[in-house]
Scaffold this active site. Structure first.
Site, PDB file in Angstrom:
ATOM      1  N   GLU A 176       0.823  -1.217   0.000  1.00 11.94           N
ATOM      2  CA  GLU A 176       0.000   0.000   0.000  1.00 11.94           C
ATOM      3  C   GLU A 176       0.858   1.268   0.000  1.00 11.94           C
ATOM      4  O   GLU A 176       1.107   1.865   1.050  1.00 11.94           O
ATOM      5  CB  GLU A 176      -0.947   0.028   1.214  1.00 11.94           C
ATOM      6  CG  GLU A 176      -1.889   1.222   1.179  1.00 11.94           C
ATOM      7  CD  GLU A 176      -2.752   1.348   2.431  1.00 11.94           C
ATOM      8  OE1 GLU A 176      -3.598   2.257   2.466  1.00 11.94           O
ATOM      9  OE2 GLU A 176      -2.569   0.554   3.372  1.00 11.94           O
ATOM     10  N   LYS A 213      -2.887  -2.024  -2.701  1.00 14.39           N
ATOM     11  CA  LYS A 213      -3.916  -1.123  -2.191  1.00 14.39           C
ATOM     12  C   LYS A 213      -3.470   0.288  -2.526  1.00 14.39           C
ATOM     13  O   LYS A 213      -2.443   0.764  -2.024  1.00 14.39           O
ATOM     14  CB  LYS A 213      -4.113  -1.300  -0.676  1.00 14.39           C
ATOM     15  CG  LYS A 213      -5.218  -0.403  -0.103  1.00 14.39           C
ATOM     16  CD  LYS A 213      -5.604  -0.810   1.308  1.00 14.39           C
ATOM     17  CE  LYS A 213      -6.660   0.136   1.874  1.00 14.39           C
ATOM     18  NZ  LYS A 213      -7.187  -0.297   3.175  1.00 14.39           N
TER      19      LYS A 213
END
Length: 297
Positions: A176, A213
């Site tokens: 992420e 993400k």
């Protein structure tokens, strides 16, 4: 179990719920839920209250596998129980939802336009415990503030370096590198980020499959190459501070990307709601996020 969970995450309809606020962000999460800091005296009580909140969410009939693929947990949530089962086991066995664990320890100070992750000093022990708790994968967050090519390269390299350790432990990493939605050069940062991620993905061996993400991109479908890359199980999007309705509308524009919302998922929940009111508010949020994740006309 792992093969079935990989298949569910890769091809299932739904989204991943982010219930992973940690020590620094827990007071804000509780405040948004209607519990102010004067209602708890110490950290232990604070974590008791946030576990009560998460238990209420997870046990709600609105929180179901028909619309939710997975849920990301904070370390303390993983180590606590819901109805006599460790949280990961409750999710998997009772709800049919795949459990993930947040493993990062927060952000370093900004340098080169980015915030790298702080060192994760107990990573091996944490991954071993995650395996004992039947956790499927992990999540770790860093942040891009400016379109600085060197900083973005560093952030992606750090994510993939740790991601390989996680893969070696038998868990699936969610990588992420968030781009700040308020950044003045967000679109430029995202272009640089995509190229750096592609470089790293192309170096992974067969079987080293990861998840991403990412912030919802300024240019719709910018991440199409990432979504279709053979080393990617799934690309999910964070809400990043957008209100729920706006996050949903932006997400709908991006084919192949599903939600992994935190604040947007829980923004209308309150400790003082009756169970009927709480379940209705959660159901409405879950339904709209599900719709944005699967409706890609």
């Amino acid at each position: 179990m792992q093969e079935k969970q990989v298949e569910r995450i890769r091809n299932g309809n739904g989204f991943i719920a982010a219930l992973d606020q940690s020590g620094g962000s827990t007071p804000r999460a509780l405040k948004n839920y209607g519990i102010t800091e004067d209602q708890y005296d110490d950290e232990e009580k604070m974590f008791d209250l946030v576990h009560d909140m998460r238990t209420r969410i997870i046990t709600s009939p609105a929180f179901n596998s028909e619309r939710i693929l997975g849920a990301i947990l904070f370390e303390q949530t993983m180590d606590r129980k819901i109805e006599g089962k460790y949280t990961g086991d409750y999710l998997a066995e009772v709800k049919g939802i795949v459990p993930f664990l947040k493993v990062d320890k927060g952000l370093a100070d900004e340098e080169n336009g980015v915030q790298l992750m702080k060192p994760i000093e107990n990573l091996k022990e944490l991954l071993d415990r995650a395996n004992e708790r039947n956790i499927f994968g992990t999540k770790m967050r860093s942040v891009v503030k400016k379109a600085n090519p060197e900083g973005i390269r560093q952030i992606v390299e750090q994510q993939f370096e740790i991601g390989k350790e996680i893969l070696a432990s038998g868990l699936v990493p969610i990588i992420e590198p968030e781009v700040d939605i308020f950044s003045e050069d967000k679109a430029q940062s995202e272009e640089i980020l995509k190229e750096e991620i592609l470089k790293q993905l192309n170096e992974l061996a067969e079987g080293q499959d990861v998840m991403l993400k990412l912030s919802i991109p300024t240019v719709a479908n910018l991440y199409k190459e990432l979504v279709e890359h053979p080393r990617i199980i799934r690309v999910v999007a964070l809400s990043g501070g957008y209100p729920l309705d706006e996050a949903n509308e932006k997400l709908k524009e991006n084919k192949g990307i599903v939600a992994s919302f935190s604040r947007a998922l829980t923004q209308n929940l309150n400790v003082n709601q009756t169970d009927e009111e709480f379940n209705r508010a959660l159901d409405e949020a879950v339904e709209t996020i599900y719709d944005a994740s699967v409706n890609k006309n």
